[in-house]
Design an enzyme around this catalytic site. Structure first.
Site, PDB file in Angstrom:
ATOM      1  N   GLY A  34      -5.852   8.755   3.985  1.00 43.87           N
ATOM      2  CA  GLY A  34      -7.249   8.771   3.525  1.00 43.87           C
ATOM      3  C   GLY A  34      -8.193   9.178   4.635  1.00 43.87           C
ATOM      4  CG  ASN A  35      -8.773   6.892   8.036  1.00 42.59           C
ATOM      5  OD1 ASN A  35      -9.909   6.642   7.697  1.00 42.59           O
ATOM      6  ND2 ASN A  35      -7.860   5.956   8.211  1.00 42.59           N
TER       7      ASN A  35
ATOM      8  CE  LYS B 119      -4.970  -1.904   2.763  1.00 44.63           C
ATOM      9  NZ  LYS B 119      -4.343  -1.309   3.934  1.00 44.63           N
TER      10      LYS B 119
ATOM     11  CE  LYS C 270      -1.087   7.536   3.018  1.00 45.73           C
ATOM     12  NZ  LYS C 270      -0.440   8.067   4.256  1.00 45.73           N
TER      13      LYS C 270
ATOM     14  CE  LYS D 140       0.631   6.303   9.013  1.00 42.98           C
ATOM     15  NZ  LYS D 140       0.107   6.289   7.647  1.00 42.98           N
TER      16      LYS D 140
END
Length: 315
Positions: free
Chosen positions: A12-13, A129, A214, A276
């Site tokens: 998103g960044n 979150k 994500k 990740k």
């Protein structure tokens, strides 16, 4: 060279840095599209996913600022769907234009994607979150009194903030549609922001107040469509161990078992690199011949030429 089915997960960044205007985000995606088209020129079939952390955070701020009895704030799952639509539109438009400039005749489609989670996931009893605006302690306690289902915590001296569950994805409702598009040579944009979190009850799906990572959603999609390659894009060209220490080491080709040993050593930051790495491991273990690569957007040209970045293989 055979055509590869590739899932590319954008952060998103990578879409929003400091300027939250639509124009700035569209410009960032135009630049991103220039890199992604290089895969298409090589003959690869693309499935693109993206984060939405900054965007959904801003949307929640707008919702909170405008809330009234006649205009109540929309729930979190709906806000995720809204950012899937807006970012998907920007990315679709940027890719359409980048493909046209290269003379490539290819369609692009955005799929608003429902990602299935288990309602018994431990995350639902332990929300972690942070989302949305900061509150004073008094205002946060008033919100919790008015909404029993909401949890607020003190956030590093900056104020109180709502926290929501972040369950692991167990399935993707639209994966067959996404795969059909890929087989018909359509570039798809899906599982935006980790997807809209839904649970299944009595054979029906309904949205829940949660957010899905994500990278885990992208991994689940790559697994379900039998992708050849999962590429997770981040801010660095390679993953490192002993990061920022004198004995820092760049990882190039690395096996699943090596990565698991590094995880036991706490080599990867929990909120950023660790998910990740865990997603990459899950994909490589689940697929027959699949590989995963963690690298930066700017390193894509190198990646296309010689598998640059950190390449994760079975062993």
């Amino acid at each position: 060279m055979m055509s590869r089915k590739i899932v590319i997960a954008l952060g998103g960044n990578a879409i929003l840095s400091k300027d939250a205007s639509a124009e700035a985000q569209q410009q960032a995606l135009r630049e991103t599209a220039e890199y992604l088209v290089k895969f298409v020129e090589k003959g690869d079939k693309l499935i693109i996913s993206h984060g939405n952390g900054p965007q959904v955070g801003n949307l929640l701020l707008q919702q909170a600022a405008a809330v009234s009895e006649k205009n109540p704030a929309l729930p979190l799952d709906t806000c995720v769907a809204m950012t899937q639509g807006s970012i998907g539109y920007w990315m679709q438009n940027a890719l359409d234009n980048a493909l046209a400039e290269k003379g490539i005749d290819k369609e692009v489609a955005t799929i608003v994607t429902q990602v299935i989670v288990d309602q018994n996931d431990d995350a639902f009893s332990n929300p972690t979150k942070p989302v949305g605006p900061f509150f004073t302690e008094e205002a946060a306690k008033a919100e919790m009194a008015a909404h029993e289902e909401m949890t607020f915590v003190e956030d590093a001296g900056r104020g109180w903030r709502r926290v929501v569950p972040s369950p692991r994805p167990t399935g993707i409702k639209e994966y067959k549609i996404i795969d059909r598009l890929t087989e018909n040579d359509v570039i798809s944009i899906s599982v935006g922001g980790g997807g809209v979190p839904v649970v299944e009850e009595n054979g029906k799906l309904h949205g829940v107040e949660a957010v899905i990572d994500k990278d885990f959603a992208s991994e689940k999609l790559a697994e379900l469509v039998n992708a050849d390659l999962l590429i997770i894009l981040t801010s660095v060209d390679n993953v490192y161990v002993n990061f920022n220490k004198p004995n820092q080491e760049k990882l190039e080709e690395v096996t699943v078992s090596q990565l698991k040993a590094y995880i036991k050593e706490d080599q990867f930051a929990k909120g950023s690199m660790l998910p990740k790495i865990e997603a990459a491991i899950e994909f490589v273990e689940a697929s027959q011949n699949g590989r995963a690569i963690v690298t930066s957007l700017e390193n894509i040209s190198q990646l296309l030429d010689n598998d640059a970045g950190t390449v994760i293989v079975k062993g």
